[in-house]
Design a protein around this motif. Structure first.
Motif, PDB file in Angstrom:
ATOM      1  N   GLY A   6     -10.894   0.868  -2.493  1.00  0.00           N
ATOM      2  CA  GLY A   6     -11.159   2.451  -3.089  1.00  0.00           C
ATOM      3  C   GLY A   6      -9.777   3.191  -2.913  1.00  0.00           C
ATOM      4  N   ILE A   7      -8.702   2.522  -2.705  1.00  0.00           N
ATOM      5  CA  ILE A   7      -7.549   3.215  -2.609  1.00  0.00           C
ATOM      6  C   ILE A   7      -6.914   3.288  -3.979  1.00  0.00           C
ATOM      7  CG2 ILE A   7      -5.120   3.033  -1.764  1.00  0.00           C
ATOM      8  CD1 ILE A   7      -6.257   1.952   0.666  1.00  0.00           C
ATOM      9  N   TYR A  65      -2.535   0.687 -13.045  1.00  0.00           N
ATOM     10  CA  TYR A  65      -3.164   1.434 -11.793  1.00  0.00           C
ATOM     11  C   TYR A  65      -2.811   2.613 -11.437  1.00  0.00           C
ATOM     12  CZ  TYR A  65      -3.901  -3.774 -10.869  1.00  0.00           C
ATOM     13  OH  TYR A  65      -4.152  -5.172 -11.100  1.00  0.00           O
ATOM     14  N   GLU A  66      -3.591   3.260 -10.797  1.00  0.00           N
ATOM     15  CA  GLU A  66      -3.178   4.463 -10.311  1.00  0.00           C
ATOM     16  C   GLU A  66      -3.947   4.979  -8.775  1.00  0.00           C
ATOM     17  OE1 GLU A  66      -5.993   7.875 -12.499  1.00  0.00           O
ATOM     18  OE2 GLU A  66      -4.375   6.892 -13.887  1.00  0.00           O
ATOM     19  N   VAL A  67      -3.513   5.758  -8.340  1.00  0.00           N
ATOM     20  CA  VAL A  67      -4.063   5.937  -6.884  1.00  0.00           C
ATOM     21  C   VAL A  67      -5.371   6.836  -7.411  1.00  0.00           C
ATOM     22  CG1 VAL A  67      -4.060   7.652  -4.716  1.00  0.00           C
ATOM     23  CG2 VAL A  67      -2.058   6.515  -5.488  1.00  0.00           C
ATOM     24  N   ASN A  68      -6.270   6.264  -6.417  1.00  0.00           N
ATOM     25  CA  ASN A  68      -7.831   6.841  -6.964  1.00  0.00           C
ATOM     26  C   ASN A  68      -7.988   8.063  -6.368  1.00  0.00           C
ATOM     27  OD1 ASN A  68     -10.556   7.010  -7.239  1.00  0.00           O
ATOM     28  ND2 ASN A  68     -11.273   5.518  -5.921  1.00  0.00           N
ATOM     29  N   ILE A 119     -12.440   7.880  -0.676  1.00  0.00           N
ATOM     30  CA  ILE A 119     -12.781   8.683   0.537  1.00  0.00           C
ATOM     31  C   ILE A 119     -11.791   8.946   1.673  1.00  0.00           C
ATOM     32  CG2 ILE A 119     -14.973   7.554   0.110  1.00  0.00           C
ATOM     33  CD1 ILE A 119     -14.492   5.651   2.330  1.00  0.00           C
ATOM     34  N   TYR A 120     -10.211   8.373   1.346  1.00  0.00           N
ATOM     35  CA  TYR A 120      -9.323   8.550   2.282  1.00  0.00           C
ATOM     36  C   TYR A 120      -8.544   9.536   1.981  1.00  0.00           C
ATOM     37  CZ  TYR A 120     -10.991   3.876   2.365  1.00  0.00           C
ATOM     38  OH  TYR A 120     -11.614   2.472   2.035  1.00  0.00           O
ATOM     39  N   ASP A 121      -7.564  10.150   2.910  1.00  0.00           N
ATOM     40  CA  ASP A 121      -6.464  10.997   2.582  1.00  0.00           C
ATOM     41  C   ASP A 121      -5.321  10.131   2.154  1.00  0.00           C
ATOM     42  OD1 ASP A 121      -5.070  13.294   2.815  1.00  0.00           O
ATOM     43  OD2 ASP A 121      -3.891  12.568   4.637  1.00  0.00           O
ATOM     44  N   THR A 152       0.903  -1.180   0.095  1.00  0.00           N
ATOM     45  CA  THR A 152      -0.039   0.117   0.025  1.00  0.00           C
ATOM     46  C   THR A 152       0.855   1.324  -0.038  1.00  0.00           C
ATOM     47  OG1 THR A 152      -1.754  -1.128   1.280  1.00  0.00           O
ATOM     48  CG2 THR A 152      -1.622   1.325   1.144  1.00  0.00           C
ATOM     49  N   SER A 153       1.853   1.182   0.862  1.00  0.00           N
ATOM     50  CA  SER A 153       2.666   2.367   0.836  1.00  0.00           C
ATOM     51  C   SER A 153       3.340   2.530  -0.370  1.00  0.00           C
ATOM     52  CB  SER A 153       3.765   2.293   2.068  1.00  0.00           C
ATOM     53  OG  SER A 153       4.701   3.497   2.142  1.00  0.00           O
ATOM     54  N   TRP A 154       3.908   1.581  -0.924  1.00  0.00           N
ATOM     55  CA  TRP A 154       4.761   1.582  -2.313  1.00  0.00           C
ATOM     56  C   TRP A 154       3.866   2.280  -3.309  1.00  0.00           C
ATOM     57  CZ3 TRP A 154       3.870  -0.418  -7.091  1.00  0.00           C
ATOM     58  CH2 TRP A 154       4.712  -0.335  -7.950  1.00  0.00           C
TER      59      TRP A 154
END
Length: 363
Positions: free
Chosen positions: A224-225, A234-237, A241-243, A142-144
């Motif tokens: 949803g990340i 892929y890309e960050v969404n 709903i998160y930061d 997730t961090s990567w």
């Protein structure tokens, strides 16, 4: 850490059916659960409701069997007893589980989009389960992903298997299994030794990569990340709903700090989307959740789990509160009704068990 995965177990939504099959608390074999799961979902083919056909659909009995295995890895199923696991019991305490109970009982049908898509409360629930059960592998991935922002699946597989996977194994495996860590640390060397791309794709090591890494990126899509931005991309969404910074913080925490942060500061962005719950709303919902949890946990209702589940129940009601507010509300009413609301230590002395006498309790 989830040790047994298959490349086809990409859709978390299917997992919501499995606890409903175990609600009677009688032991059921994985093969039985898989057969019933397959029968329930095999007739659903409305891909037109989705922008593109997702990967990880259950199209064969073996796919269903792999999802049952994942359910056990996530503790939706108690692997040893073949009954409900911790997160299986917790999921059944969510209002959203009612749809899948009705589906299992044959009282309603659902479209494919209903089987696959998670609501906000379910996204947080599965993030909670994943960050506990796949620690620390999913945290590293997730961090990567957040830091990369945009990437291809091949690049993600290489990072996951050649950097994150060895690190995760080293953290969780005892020294007696150091050979597995050493083998993982040689993944890059072995891949580079295979000069031909076709031979690499045919190799057993590539198969291992494909079964372990891609499902985890798809789980982050379901939560949803991330979002898919093309074939193998892929890309960050941006609509999450998160930061993103809070996701990085969550991914950096030790296991014993996840609950406090996930249901605390991590949820701050949701206060813009949901109505802040008042004291009465909080405690009424807490009592409702307690009654549901008591059905599955008996007198062993863990206070922290109760408070976390109350937050998810509030979100299902289009309200929001953080863990501190829930805890303060519980303590306030415990002072007001000390003989009917209190906390006792568990048999091990480590967990606080909540007790609420809900009979004729006037809030």
């Amino acid at each position: 850490m989830i040790m047994e995965t298959h490349g086809d177990i990409c859709r978390l939504g299917y997992l919501r059916i499995i606890p409903c099959l175990l609600e009677d608390q009688s032991p059921k074999t994985y093969d039985f659960l898989a057969a019933v799961l397959y029968e329930i979902v095999k007739g659903v083919h409305d891909e037109d409701f989705l922008a593109e056909k997702p990967i990880g659909l259950i199209t064969r009995p073996v796919n269903a069997r792999n999802y049952v295995t994942l359910a056990a890895e996530l503790d939706l199923i108690d692997r040893r007893r073949q009954r409900l696991g911790l997160f299986g019991k917790l999921y059944l305490c969510m209002k959203s589980s009612m749809r899948f109970r009705s589906l299992v009982e044959g009282d309603r049908s659902l479209r494919l989009i209903d089987l696959l898509m998670l609501n906000d409360a379910e996204k947080i629930f599965f993030l909670w389960a994943l960050f506990h059960r796949d620690y620390p592998f999913i945290q590293l991935i997730t961090s990567w992903a957040i830091r990369k922002g945009r990437f291809r699946r091949q690049e993600a597989m290489i990072y996951a298997m050649e950097e994150a996977y060895p690190q995760a194994l080293k953290k969780i495996l005892p020294r007696s299994r150091s050979r597995e860590v050493e083998e993982a640390e040689r993944f890059r060397e072995r891949r580079l030794a295979i000069g031909d791309k076709v031979e690499w794709i045919k190799s057993s090591q590539y198969a291992k990569y494909r079964h372990i890494a891609p499902p985890r990126f798809e789980w982050l899509v379901d939560c949803g990340i991330l979002k898919r931005s093309g074939r193998g991309k892929y890309e960050v969404n941006a609509q999450m709903i998160y930061d993103p910074q809070r996701i990085l913080k969550l991914a950096s925490l030790s296991l014993n700090k996840i609950d406090q942060y996930l249901f605390g500061d991590f949820l701050k962005p949701l206060f813009k989307l949901y109505r802040r719950a008042g004291r009465y709303d909080i405690f009424r919902t807490l009592v409702e959740v307690y009654d549901r949890m008591k059905r599955y946990f008996g007198e062993e209702v863990d206070l922290t789990n109760l408070e976390c589940m109350t937050i998810l129940a509030l979100i299902e009601k289009d309200m929001i509160a953080d863990l501190n507010s829930i805890h303060d509300s519980f303590n306030s009413f415990a002072i007001q009704f000390p003989d009917r609301i209190y906390v006792t230590p568990s048999a091990s002395g480590r967990l606080g068990l909540a007790y609420i006498d809900t009979r004729n309790l006037e809030i």
